[in-house]
Motif scaffolding. Structure first.
Motif, short mmCIF file in Angstrom:
data_model
loop_
_atom_site.label_atom_id
_atom_site.label_comp_id
_atom_site.label_asym_id
_atom_site.label_seq_id
_atom_site.Cartn_x
_atom_site.Cartn_y
_atom_site.Cartn_z
N THR A 203 12.50 75.64 -19.89
CA THR A 203 14.15 75.17 -18.89
C THR A 203 14.36 76.71 -18.61
O THR A 203 15.20 76.57 -17.83
N GLU A 204 14.63 77.55 -19.35
CA GLU A 204 14.16 79.45 -19.03
C GLU A 204 13.43 79.64 -17.11
O GLU A 204 13.59 80.17 -16.35
N ALA A 205 11.94 78.83 -17.85
CA ALA A 205 11.08 79.40 -16.92
C ALA A 205 11.59 78.24 -15.78
O ALA A 205 10.87 79.22 -14.00
N GLY A 206 11.86 77.33 -15.73
CA GLY A 206 11.84 76.45 -14.21
C GLY A 206 12.75 77.10 -13.77
O GLY A 206 13.00 77.30 -12.56
N GLY A 207 14.70 77.54 -14.29
CA GLY A 207 15.41 78.38 -13.83
C GLY A 207 14.81 79.72 -12.70
O GLY A 207 15.68 80.11 -11.67
N ARG A 208 14.07 80.23 -12.95
CA ARG A 208 13.36 80.97 -12.91
C ARG A 208 12.38 80.73 -11.92
O ARG A 208 11.64 81.37 -10.99
N PHE A 209 12.02 79.14 -11.70
CA PHE A 209 11.04 78.69 -10.68
C PHE A 209 9.49 79.73 -10.92
O PHE A 209 8.42 80.28 -10.30
N ASP A 210 8.99 79.41 -12.16
CA ASP A 210 7.83 80.48 -12.61
C ASP A 210 7.13 79.46 -13.14
O ASP A 210 6.77 79.15 -14.47
N SER A 211 6.33 78.95 -11.90
CA SER A 211 5.65 78.06 -12.66
C SER A 211 4.19 77.88 -13.82
O SER A 211 4.06 77.38 -14.23
N ALA A 212 3.98 78.80 -13.63
CA ALA A 212 2.63 79.64 -14.43
C ALA A 212 2.97 79.55 -16.22
O ALA A 212 2.30 78.48 -16.50
N SER A 213 4.64 79.98 -16.20
CA SER A 213 5.11 79.82 -17.32
C SER A 213 5.13 78.53 -17.64
O SER A 213 4.94 77.91 -19.18
N VAL A 214 5.79 78.23 -17.40
CA VAL A 214 6.37 76.24 -17.07
C VAL A 214 4.52 75.14 -17.18
O VAL A 214 4.68 74.97 -18.61
N LEU A 215 3.79 76.05 -16.95
CA LEU A 215 2.16 75.49 -17.18
C LEU A 215 1.72 75.80 -18.25
O LEU A 215 1.03 75.12 -19.28
N ALA A 216 2.22 76.57 -18.60
CA ALA A 216 1.88 77.46 -19.97
C ALA A 216 1.72 76.78 -21.43
O ALA A 216 1.27 76.20 -21.99
N VAL A 217 3.50 76.83 -21.06
CA VAL A 217 4.02 76.12 -22.42
C VAL A 217 3.49 74.12 -21.98
O VAL A 217 3.46 73.58 -23.20
N LEU A 218 3.38 73.83 -20.85
CA LEU A 218 2.17 72.81 -20.52
C LEU A 218 1.49 72.13 -21.87
O LEU A 218 0.89 71.94 -22.96
N VAL A 219 0.75 73.98 -21.52
CA VAL A 219 -0.93 73.81 -22.05
C VAL A 219 -0.12 73.15 -23.75
O VAL A 219 -1.09 72.37 -24.59
N VAL A 220 0.51 74.06 -23.89
CA VAL A 220 0.83 74.31 -25.66
C VAL A 220 1.56 72.93 -26.01
O VAL A 220 0.94 72.14 -27.25
N VAL A 221 1.98 72.33 -25.34
CA VAL A 221 2.73 70.44 -26.11
C VAL A 221 1.52 70.07 -25.88
O VAL A 221 1.61 69.02 -26.81
N ILE A 222 0.68 70.32 -24.86
CA ILE A 222 -0.32 68.72 -24.80
C ILE A 222 -1.43 69.49 -26.40
O ILE A 222 -1.39 68.35 -26.95
N ALA A 223 -1.25 70.51 -25.93
CA ALA A 223 -2.26 70.99 -27.62
C ALA A 223 -1.54 70.71 -29.35
O ALA A 223 -2.67 69.95 -29.75
N VAL A 224 -0.08 70.38 -28.63
CA VAL A 224 0.11 70.09 -30.26
C VAL A 224 -0.34 68.78 -30.60
O VAL A 224 -0.03 67.26 -31.15
N ALA A 225 0.43 67.76 -28.82
CA ALA A 225 0.32 66.41 -29.06
C ALA A 225 -1.14 65.85 -29.35
O ALA A 225 -1.47 65.16 -30.61
N LEU A 226 -2.31 66.98 -29.11
CA LEU A 226 -4.24 66.21 -29.69
C LEU A 226 -4.04 67.20 -31.09
O LEU A 226 -4.61 65.72 -31.55
N GLY A 227 -3.21 67.64 -31.20
CA GLY A 227 -3.79 67.82 -33.15
C GLY A 227 -2.67 67.13 -33.98
O GLY A 227 -3.11 66.25 -34.31
N ALA A 228 -1.28 66.65 -33.38
CA ALA A 228 -0.80 65.53 -34.00
C ALA A 228 -1.39 64.63 -34.37
O ALA A 228 -2.15 64.09 -34.89
#
Length: 251
Positions: A203-228
């Protein structure tokens, strides 16, 4: 040379991301190297790890409740026609309903805390587990139940020793679907109800239009999903080791 499929696919995907990001030269789609650098920055300052810990707690609580409620309700619906007749319409309605419409209700009842996020995770994950479990119980061959009855097995013995083992492969398929939906519910709940965890970072990264941070968190979320999912698959292999490899398809 026979290369492992999964690492090769990941390498090709990473290469395509890097090349596309550099050729597009667009702020909304940075190359993978830029996203990786931002991920290191977020990890180094401690923000990401703290948020990840909060998210994992939300996920674990929500999925545990989904698993308990989903298995118990699904077994009851699959085994007893009256229970199925009473609950089927509600389960299917909640399975198909847009889950985030319940967010304001949870916010009003439970507040902007962990309980609301856990409730969202449950609504995302539990109903698909119920549907799959009920279908798995109903799919158990009747002759297995009849044979157990002929040897004097009671209702509890038939359920525990015959129906649940026979239905386990299909039940675990529903659990795998449920854990994926639980991760989605975790992120959505954190973003729309309680701004905590990984949802807070997005949410904070999206508010700053910080696409790199948004995609970085997306990578972490995908890693969590794959691990689960990998954890659920390990449990699946443990429970269903008796299933012949030919029944699982070609590898």
């Amino acid at each position: 040379m026979n290369l492992p499929a999964a690492p090769l696919a990941l390498a090709l995907g990473a290469g395509a991301w890097e090349v596309t990001g550099r050729l597009a030269d667009a702020s909304f789609f940075p190359p993978l190297s830029t996203v990786a650098a931002r991920l290191r920055e977020l990890t180094a300052d401690g923000e990401l790890l703290g948020s990840l810990a909060d998210s994992l707690v939300n996920l674990a609580l929500g999925f545990a409740l989904s698993l308990i409620g989903g298995l118990l309700t699904g077994v009851a619906m699959g085994r007893f026609r009256k229970v199925e007749a009473a609950l089927d319409v509600y389960v299917n309605a909640l399975l198909t309903a847009p889950t985030l419409v319940f967010a304001p209700v949870f916010f009003s009842l439970l507040g902007a805390g962990r309980a609301s996020v856990v409730a969202v995770v449950v609504t995302y994950a539990m109903f698909v587990i119920i549907v799959n479990t009920a279908a798995a119980i109903r799919a158990v061959p009747a002759h297995l139940v009849e044979m157990a009855r002929s040897y004097g097995a009671g209702e509890w013995q038939v359920l525990v020793r015959v129906m649940l083992p026979a239905a386990a492969p299909l039940i675990m398929a529903g659990v795998r679907l449920g854990v994926g939906r639980a991760v989605t519910g975790m992120v959505n709940g954190e973003m729309f109800i309680a701004v905590v965890g990984l949802g807070h970072v997005v949410t904070e990264a999206g508010g700053r239009f910080d696409s790199a941070s948004v995609l970085a968190v997306l990578v972490v979320v995908i890693a969590v999903a794959l691990g689960a999912i990998a954890l659920v698959q390990a449990v699946d292999r443990r429970l269903n080791h008796w299933v012949p490899d030919t029944s699982r398809g070609a590898r």
